[in-house]
Scaffold this motif. Structure first.
Motif, short mmCIF file in Angstrom:
data_model
loop_
_atom_site.label_atom_id
_atom_site.label_comp_id
_atom_site.label_asym_id
_atom_site.label_seq_id
_atom_site.Cartn_x
_atom_site.Cartn_y
_atom_site.Cartn_z
N PRO A 58 39.11 52.21 26.68
CA PRO A 58 40.18 52.19 27.68
C PRO A 58 39.96 53.27 28.73
N ALA A 59 40.27 52.92 29.97
CA ALA A 59 40.15 53.86 31.08
C ALA A 59 41.40 53.75 31.95
N ILE A 60 41.82 54.85 32.49
CA ILE A 60 43.00 54.90 33.36
C ILE A 60 42.63 55.72 34.58
N ARG A 61 42.92 55.18 35.77
CA ARG A 61 42.62 55.89 37.02
C ARG A 61 43.82 55.82 37.95
N PRO A 62 44.11 56.90 38.64
CA PRO A 62 45.17 56.84 39.66
C PRO A 62 44.69 56.02 40.85
N MET A 63 45.58 55.25 41.43
CA MET A 63 45.24 54.37 42.56
C MET A 63 46.40 54.29 43.53
N SER A 64 46.08 54.00 44.78
CA SER A 64 47.09 53.65 45.78
C SER A 64 47.31 52.15 45.69
N HIS A 65 48.54 51.73 45.92
CA HIS A 65 48.83 50.30 45.85
C HIS A 65 49.84 49.86 46.89
N VAL A 66 49.87 48.56 47.09
CA VAL A 66 50.87 47.90 47.93
C VAL A 66 51.30 46.66 47.16
N VAL A 67 52.59 46.37 47.15
CA VAL A 67 53.08 45.13 46.54
C VAL A 67 53.06 44.07 47.63
N ASP A 68 52.43 42.95 47.33
CA ASP A 68 52.29 41.85 48.28
C ASP A 68 52.84 40.60 47.59
N GLY A 69 54.11 40.29 47.85
CA GLY A 69 54.77 39.20 47.13
C GLY A 69 54.93 39.59 45.68
N GLU A 70 54.27 38.88 44.78
CA GLU A 70 54.30 39.22 43.37
C GLU A 70 52.99 39.81 42.89
N ASP A 71 52.09 40.08 43.82
CA ASP A 71 50.80 40.65 43.47
C ASP A 71 50.77 42.13 43.83
N VAL A 72 49.87 42.85 43.18
CA VAL A 72 49.65 44.26 43.48
C VAL A 72 48.25 44.38 44.07
N LEU A 73 48.16 45.03 45.20
CA LEU A 73 46.87 45.26 45.86
C LEU A 73 46.53 46.73 45.75
N VAL A 74 45.31 47.02 45.29
CA VAL A 74 44.88 48.41 45.16
C VAL A 74 43.62 48.63 45.96
N ARG A 75 43.49 49.85 46.47
CA ARG A 75 42.33 50.24 47.25
C ARG A 75 41.20 50.62 46.32
N LEU A 76 40.01 50.13 46.61
CA LEU A 76 38.81 50.58 45.91
C LEU A 76 38.10 51.52 46.86
N ASP A 77 37.98 52.77 46.47
CA ASP A 77 37.39 53.78 47.33
C ASP A 77 35.89 53.91 47.09
N GLU A 78 35.17 54.25 48.15
CA GLU A 78 33.72 54.48 48.02
C GLU A 78 33.46 55.62 47.07
N GLY A 79 32.37 55.51 46.37
CA GLY A 79 31.99 56.59 45.46
C GLY A 79 32.61 56.45 44.08
N ALA A 80 33.58 55.59 43.91
CA ALA A 80 34.19 55.41 42.60
C ALA A 80 33.52 54.23 41.91
N SER A 81 33.41 54.31 40.61
CA SER A 81 32.78 53.24 39.85
C SER A 81 33.84 52.23 39.44
N HIS A 82 33.91 51.13 40.18
CA HIS A 82 34.90 50.09 39.89
C HIS A 82 34.24 48.77 39.56
N ALA A 83 32.94 48.79 39.28
CA ALA A 83 32.22 47.54 39.02
C ALA A 83 32.82 46.78 37.86
N SER A 84 33.38 47.49 36.88
CA SER A 84 33.95 46.80 35.73
C SER A 84 35.30 46.17 36.03
N LEU A 85 35.85 46.39 37.23
CA LEU A 85 37.15 45.83 37.59
C LEU A 85 37.04 44.46 38.25
N VAL A 86 35.91 44.15 38.81
CA VAL A 86 35.81 42.94 39.63
C VAL A 86 34.75 41.98 39.11
#
Length: 161
Positions: free
Chosen positions: A49-77
């Protein structure tokens, strides 16, 4: 006003230790989630398990999060346009003195946003806590939305003798 002036007195106790917990319905939970811009994404990274702080925006019923350069997010997508992994996103606003507030968790599949106009709209949103260029936007399609509000509970009644 500086932090010392704004600090609440700490007398080793909370003013009303009795609290009530109210379950939130989906719409109220999403509304509250939209009132804050920071949360935590919960996912699996290398089978742990991994937990990371993120910025988000609620868009309807979805949550949109920013993927920042330099961060390892390959396992998210997954591949753009394909359903990704299931993950959780949590945000809250709980007063550190009274312990009153709320917490919301959204669980859903991820999707990398590839539409240029949508990604550009999100890139223009202010990010108040990181000074990193945005590498992409991840949509969390909410399957399950849960939340609760912590508030003051009923005051104990004194028995009369």
């Amino acid at each position: 006003m500086d932090h010392e002036t704004a600090r609440r007195p700490d007398h080793g106790h909370v003013p009303n230790p009795v609290r009530s917990t109210e379950q939130l319905d989906r719409s109220e939970a999403l509304r509250l989630l939209g009132t804050v811009s920071l949360g935590r994404i919960v996912f699996t990274h290398q089978a742990l398990p991994a937990i990371r702080p993120m910025s988000h925006v609620v868009d309807g019923e979805d949550v949109l999060v920013r993927l920042d350069e330099g961060a390892s997010h390959a396992s998210l997508v997954a591949t753009p346009g394909e359903p990704g992994i299931v993950l959780a996103y949590e945000a809250d606003e709980i007063d550190s003195y009274t312990h009153f507030g709320w917490s919301v968790v959204v669980v859903g599949y991820t999707e990398l946003i590839v539409k240029r106009d949508e990604a550009e709209r999100l890139a223009a949103l202010p990010d108040r806590w990181m000074d990193q260029p945005m590498a992409g936007v991840l949509r969390i399609r909410s399957e399950l939305v849960t939340g609760f509000r912590l508030g003051p509970g009923p005051r104990p009644t004194r028995s009369r003798r």
